[in-house]
Design a protein around this motif. Structure first.
Motif, PDB file in Angstrom:
ATOM      1  N   MET A  63       0.840  -1.215   0.000  1.00  0.00           N
ATOM      2  CA  MET A  63       0.000   0.000   0.000  1.00  0.00           C
ATOM      3  C   MET A  63       0.874   1.263   0.000  1.00  0.00           C
ATOM      4  SD  MET A  63      -3.343   0.980   0.357  1.00  0.00           S
ATOM      5  CE  MET A  63      -3.968   2.626   0.540  1.00  0.00           C
ATOM      6  N   LYS A  64       1.879   1.331   0.860  1.00  0.00           N
ATOM      7  CA  LYS A  64       2.678   2.543   1.021  1.00  0.00           C
ATOM      8  C   LYS A  64       3.233   3.097  -0.295  1.00  0.00           C
ATOM      9  CE  LYS A  64       3.011   4.609   4.872  1.00  0.00           C
ATOM     10  NZ  LYS A  64       2.724   3.854   6.077  1.00  0.00           N
ATOM     11  N   GLY A  65       3.805   2.204  -1.076  1.00  0.00           N
ATOM     12  CA  GLY A  65       4.436   2.622  -2.337  1.00  0.00           C
ATOM     13  C   GLY A  65       3.446   3.262  -3.289  1.00  0.00           C
ATOM     14  N   ASN A  66       2.188   3.005  -3.060  1.00  0.00           N
ATOM     15  CA  ASN A  66       1.164   3.532  -3.940  1.00  0.00           C
ATOM     16  C   ASN A  66       0.551   4.833  -3.440  1.00  0.00           C
ATOM     17  OD1 ASN A  66       1.122   1.753  -6.072  1.00  0.00           O
ATOM     18  ND2 ASN A  66      -0.073   0.256  -4.922  1.00  0.00           N
ATOM     19  N   ASP A  67       1.031   5.336  -2.333  1.00  0.00           N
ATOM     20  CA  ASP A  67       0.432   6.541  -1.769  1.00  0.00           C
ATOM     21  C   ASP A  67       1.034   7.781  -2.417  1.00  0.00           C
ATOM     22  OD1 ASP A  67      -0.722   4.685  -0.245  1.00  0.00           O
ATOM     23  OD2 ASP A  67       0.184   5.281   1.654  1.00  0.00           O
ATOM     24  N   ILE A  68       0.165   8.707  -2.806  1.00  0.00           N
ATOM     25  CA  ILE A  68       0.671   9.942  -3.390  1.00  0.00           C
ATOM     26  C   ILE A  68      -0.019  11.150  -2.763  1.00  0.00           C
ATOM     27  CG2 ILE A  68       1.300   8.894  -5.605  1.00  0.00           C
ATOM     28  CD1 ILE A  68      -1.272  10.143  -6.770  1.00  0.00           C
ATOM     29  N   GLU A  69       0.635  12.304  -2.889  1.00  0.00           N
ATOM     30  CA  GLU A  69       0.033  13.546  -2.395  1.00  0.00           C
ATOM     31  C   GLU A  69      -0.076  14.545  -3.529  1.00  0.00           C
ATOM     32  OE1 GLU A  69       1.229  15.478   1.223  1.00  0.00           O
ATOM     33  OE2 GLU A  69       1.785  13.533   2.089  1.00  0.00           O
ATOM     34  N   ARG A  70      -1.208  15.196  -3.622  1.00  0.00           N
ATOM     35  CA  ARG A  70      -1.423  16.180  -4.687  1.00  0.00           C
ATOM     36  C   ARG A  70      -2.128  17.410  -4.106  1.00  0.00           C
ATOM     37  NH1 ARG A  70       1.666  13.301  -6.538  1.00  0.00           N
ATOM     38  NH2 ARG A  70       1.663  12.174  -8.507  1.00  0.00           N
ATOM     39  N   LYS A  71      -2.007  18.520  -4.834  1.00  0.00           N
ATOM     40  CA  LYS A  71      -2.681  19.739  -4.372  1.00  0.00           C
ATOM     41  C   LYS A  71      -4.154  19.705  -4.763  1.00  0.00           C
ATOM     42  CE  LYS A  71       1.182  22.965  -4.276  1.00  0.00           C
ATOM     43  NZ  LYS A  71       2.264  22.427  -5.116  1.00  0.00           N
ATOM     44  N   ILE A  72      -4.389  19.504  -6.075  1.00  0.00           N
ATOM     45  CA  ILE A  72      -5.773  19.495  -6.558  1.00  0.00           C
ATOM     46  C   ILE A  72      -6.036  18.186  -7.299  1.00  0.00           C
ATOM     47  CG2 ILE A  72      -7.519  20.673  -7.951  1.00  0.00           C
ATOM     48  CD1 ILE A  72      -5.846  23.216  -7.823  1.00  0.00           C
ATOM     49  N   THR A  73      -7.133  17.527  -6.940  1.00  0.00           N
ATOM     50  CA  THR A  73      -7.518  16.287  -7.610  1.00  0.00           C
ATOM     51  C   THR A  73      -8.952  16.433  -8.109  1.00  0.00           C
ATOM     52  OG1 THR A  73      -6.099  15.060  -6.091  1.00  0.00           O
ATOM     53  CG2 THR A  73      -7.739  13.776  -7.319  1.00  0.00           C
ATOM     54  N   ILE A  74      -9.202  15.895  -9.297  1.00  0.00           N
ATOM     55  CA  ILE A  74     -10.564  15.919  -9.856  1.00  0.00           C
ATOM     56  C   ILE A  74     -10.999  14.488 -10.097  1.00  0.00           C
ATOM     57  CG2 ILE A  74     -12.034  16.695 -11.775  1.00  0.00           C
ATOM     58  CD1 ILE A  74      -9.952  18.888 -12.332  1.00  0.00           C
ATOM     59  N   MET A 109      -4.964   2.389  -4.225  1.00  0.00           N
ATOM     60  CA  MET A 109      -3.968   3.389  -3.852  1.00  0.00           C
ATOM     61  C   MET A 109      -4.621   4.546  -3.107  1.00  0.00           C
ATOM     62  SD  MET A 109      -2.933   5.080  -7.520  1.00  0.00           S
ATOM     63  CE  MET A 109      -1.857   6.342  -6.867  1.00  0.00           C
ATOM     64  N   LYS A 110      -3.775   5.323  -2.420  1.00  0.00           N
ATOM     65  CA  LYS A 110      -4.306   6.393  -1.577  1.00  0.00           C
ATOM     66  C   LYS A 110      -3.814   7.737  -2.115  1.00  0.00           C
ATOM     67  CE  LYS A 110      -3.439   7.758   3.203  1.00  0.00           C
ATOM     68  NZ  LYS A 110      -2.839   7.293   4.463  1.00  0.00           N
ATOM     69  N   ILE A 111      -4.753   8.625  -2.377  1.00  0.00           N
ATOM     70  CA  ILE A 111      -4.373   9.972  -2.802  1.00  0.00           C
ATOM     71  C   ILE A 111      -4.732  10.937  -1.679  1.00  0.00           C
ATOM     72  CG2 ILE A 111      -4.697  11.812  -4.494  1.00  0.00           C
ATOM     73  CD1 ILE A 111      -5.889   9.718  -6.377  1.00  0.00           C
ATOM     74  N   THR A 112      -3.742  11.646  -1.188  1.00  0.00           N
ATOM     75  CA  THR A 112      -4.018  12.685  -0.203  1.00  0.00           C
ATOM     76  C   THR A 112      -3.999  14.009  -0.959  1.00  0.00           C
ATOM     77  OG1 THR A 112      -2.901  11.359   1.445  1.00  0.00           O
ATOM     78  CG2 THR A 112      -3.288  13.659   2.006  1.00  0.00           C
ATOM     79  N   THR A 113      -5.086  14.755  -0.871  1.00  0.00           N
ATOM     80  CA  THR A 113      -5.192  15.973  -1.675  1.00  0.00           C
ATOM     81  C   THR A 113      -5.708  17.132  -0.823  1.00  0.00           C
ATOM     82  OG1 THR A 113      -6.067  16.855  -3.756  1.00  0.00           O
ATOM     83  CG2 THR A 113      -7.510  15.392  -2.549  1.00  0.00           C
ATOM     84  N   ASP A 114      -5.260  18.339  -1.151  1.00  0.00           N
ATOM     85  CA  ASP A 114      -5.722  19.512  -0.401  1.00  0.00           C
ATOM     86  C   ASP A 114      -7.109  19.937  -0.857  1.00  0.00           C
ATOM     87  OD1 ASP A 114      -3.348  19.983   1.156  1.00  0.00           O
ATOM     88  OD2 ASP A 114      -2.384  20.456  -0.755  1.00  0.00           O
TER      89      ASP A 114
END
Ligand SMILES: Cc1cc2nc3c(=O)[nH]c(=O)nc-3n(C[C@H](O)[C@H](O)[C@H](O)COP(=O)(O)OP(=O)(O)OC[C@H]3O[C@@H](n4cnc5c(N)ncnc54)[C@H](O)[C@@H]3O)c2cc1C
Lengths: 101, 367
Positions: free
Chosen positions: B1-12, B111-116
């Motif tokens: 799971m970890k390797g698939n985690d990403i962070e983004r500012k804006i996600t649609i 996967m996990k997307i963390t977005t603002d």
């Protein structure tokens, strides 16, 4: 209007051109059929005249395709041994084994 | 799971006309954006639409839906600050501090997307209708038939009964004729056709019977649809005994409206309101298209069923708002937003937007 030589595949259309993809073999309930690679499995089944996708457990009611966009769960089938596959959005591949679950 | 985690500012989420326009708008203002869609292509419902669009040049008038989808595909490719994930379905949404966490299944992996900031542009799905044997294979959604016929070149049958005379019902009925499929009748429970006159007139010219004040009573058939029973209805929309008529058709299309696809919004307890004029439960949103949850925006059909042109402008407004949230307001962004709001207002001037305007008023008042 209904045609003598009815073909579920549209060959001539006033606006659209359907590019022919690769023809692949697949199995439905053990029998051999053909469809185009990467079209949704449901399209290949309907193009082969197969409309009953599953039969409900208790009441034995037949179920088919409904929404085409992976929302309604009416088209769940067993694909290569895996149950509950939405065949309206799952793409056809060579040699796939499709069954009513 | 970890390797698939990403962070983004804006996600649609959702690359239909609304999400696509939002992404392009953000990119052109200089922002970075991640756009995800569960399909292997962009365009949402546009890919199956073969009729020509009306409106202005900016809104692609004169082009057909699938052609507009192609243009969008190119426009997305041209912009290096738009990151595109296809075959990627958002299945969960969580809030953590000020961040939004999207659980995404991409090519069958979680996967996990963390977005603002998040824009939800998930569109809508088709309504079902209650009648005897409505589960018989051969009872299909009109949009589903549009997918089969226009996108994949497969006929669902030889002869059709269309239920519903809104734009989708009328347009799809015409598209069936183009595919050399007989349309036995279009029936409408209300005393008048609800779709646009142009679409109605095209069908009329082709001699398709359009029966108002009619409904479907049942589908007939053993394993699949072999016919349908329709009848007249009275002023209270109740069937009139003795007016039943049997039609021989091998499929029935339901074009009885759409429901906003709000699942992700329910998961985070966003404020949703029941507004029939907008298609059912819709998220509350303010003039910036921001929902009751700060940093979560909506646009297009998910915020109320309308059509592709308005979905695009809503996408632009939501895109500007999302951009401002991350990169800050500028004179330029504020002016652009005002311009887009005016365009949207102008589009909704026609008689067909009456219902939408009533719905939007309710939304604004918060009930
Ligand atoms: C079946 C159907 C047929 C239609 N036909 C017509 C027509 O002929 N003419 C017309 O004017 N209007 C038609 N409409 C109306 C149409 O909805 C609007 O014109 C317009 O497409 C709305 O744009 P949108 O971007 O809001 O939604 P959509 O175009 O629906 O796009 C939403 C996108 O989000 C994706 N998505 C949804 N949930 C997720 C998730 N959880 N994760 C990842 N991706 C997700 C969807 O797959 C889709 O690609 C139709 C609508 C439907 C549902």
């Amino acid at each position: 209007m209904p045609k003598e030589n009815y073909n579920p595949r549209i060959e001539i259309h006033p606006i659209l051109n359907f590019e022919k993809k690769k023809l692949v073999k697949f199995y439905f309930e053990g029998k051999e059929y053909y469809g185009y690679e990467d079209e949704p499995i449901a399209c290949a089944l309907i193009a082969n005249g197969i409309k009953v996708f599953h039969i409900t457990k208790e009441k034995k009611r037949k179920r088919g395709f409904f929404c085409a966009i992976g929302r309604c769960s009416s088209c769940l089938m067993k694909v290569d041994g895996k149950k509950n596959v939405m065949v309206c959005i799952t793409r056809l591949k060579e040699g796939m084994k499709i069954e009513r679950q | 799971m970890k390797g698939n985690d990403i962070e983004r500012k804006i996600t649609i989420i959702g690359a239909g006309p609304a999400g696509l326009k939002a992404a392009i708008t953000i990119a052109d203002l200089g922002g970075e954006v991640l756009l995800v869609d569960e399909n292997p292509y962009v365009g949402g419902q546009l890919v199956k639409q073969t009729h020509k669009f009306f409106g202005s040049k900016e809104l692609y008038c004169g082009l057909r839906g699938f052609e507009i989808a192609k243009i969008f595909e190119e426009e997305i490719k041209k912009r290096s600050n738009i990151e595109l994930f296809l075959n990627a379905c958002a299945v969960g949404l969580y809030l953590e501090n000020n961040k939004k966490i999207v659980a995404l299944v991409k090519n069958e992996k979680l996967m996990k997307i963390t977005t603002d900031v998040l824009i939800i542009a998930t569109g809508a799905y088709e309504n079902f209708l209650l009648f005897e044997n409505n589960d018989l294979p051969g009872v299909y959604g009109a949009g589903a038939v549009q997918t089969l016929v226009n996108q994949y070149g497969v006929r669902p049958g030889k002869s059709c009964l269309m239920v519903g005379s809104g734009n989708i019902g009328l347009i799809v009925a015409y598209q069936l004729l183009q595919a050399d499929i007989e349309v036995k009748a279009v029936i409408e429970i209300l005393p008048k056709v609800t779709g646009w006159y142009v679409h109605y007139a095209k069908l009329k010219r082709c001699g398709v019977p359009i029966l108002t004040s009619h409904t479907i009573l049942k589908a007939i058939g053993k394993d699949e649809v072999e016919g349908a029973v329709i009848c007249k209805v009275n002023r209270n929309l109740k069937p009139i005994k003795g007016t039943e008529k049997r039609l021989k058709v091998d499929f029935i299309c339901l074009a009885v409206g759409l429901t906003p696809f709000t699942d992700l919004l329910w998961q985070i307890n966003a404020k949703l309101l029941y507004i029939p004029e907008l298609g059912g439960f819709v998220p509350y949103y303010d003039e910036n298209y921001e929902t009751s949850i700060p940093g979560i925006f909506v646009c297009g059909d998910v915020s109320g069923i309308e059509e592709a042109s308005t979905a695009m402008i809503e996408g632009e407004i939501a895109g500007i708002s999302a951009y401002e949230k991350i990169y800050g307001k500028r004179k330029e962004t504020e002016a652009l937003k005002e311009k887009k709001k005016k365009e949207l207002f102008a589009l909704r001037k026609g008689p067909h937007s009456k219902k939408i305007l009533i719905g939007l008023k309710k939304l604004k008042n918060g009930y």
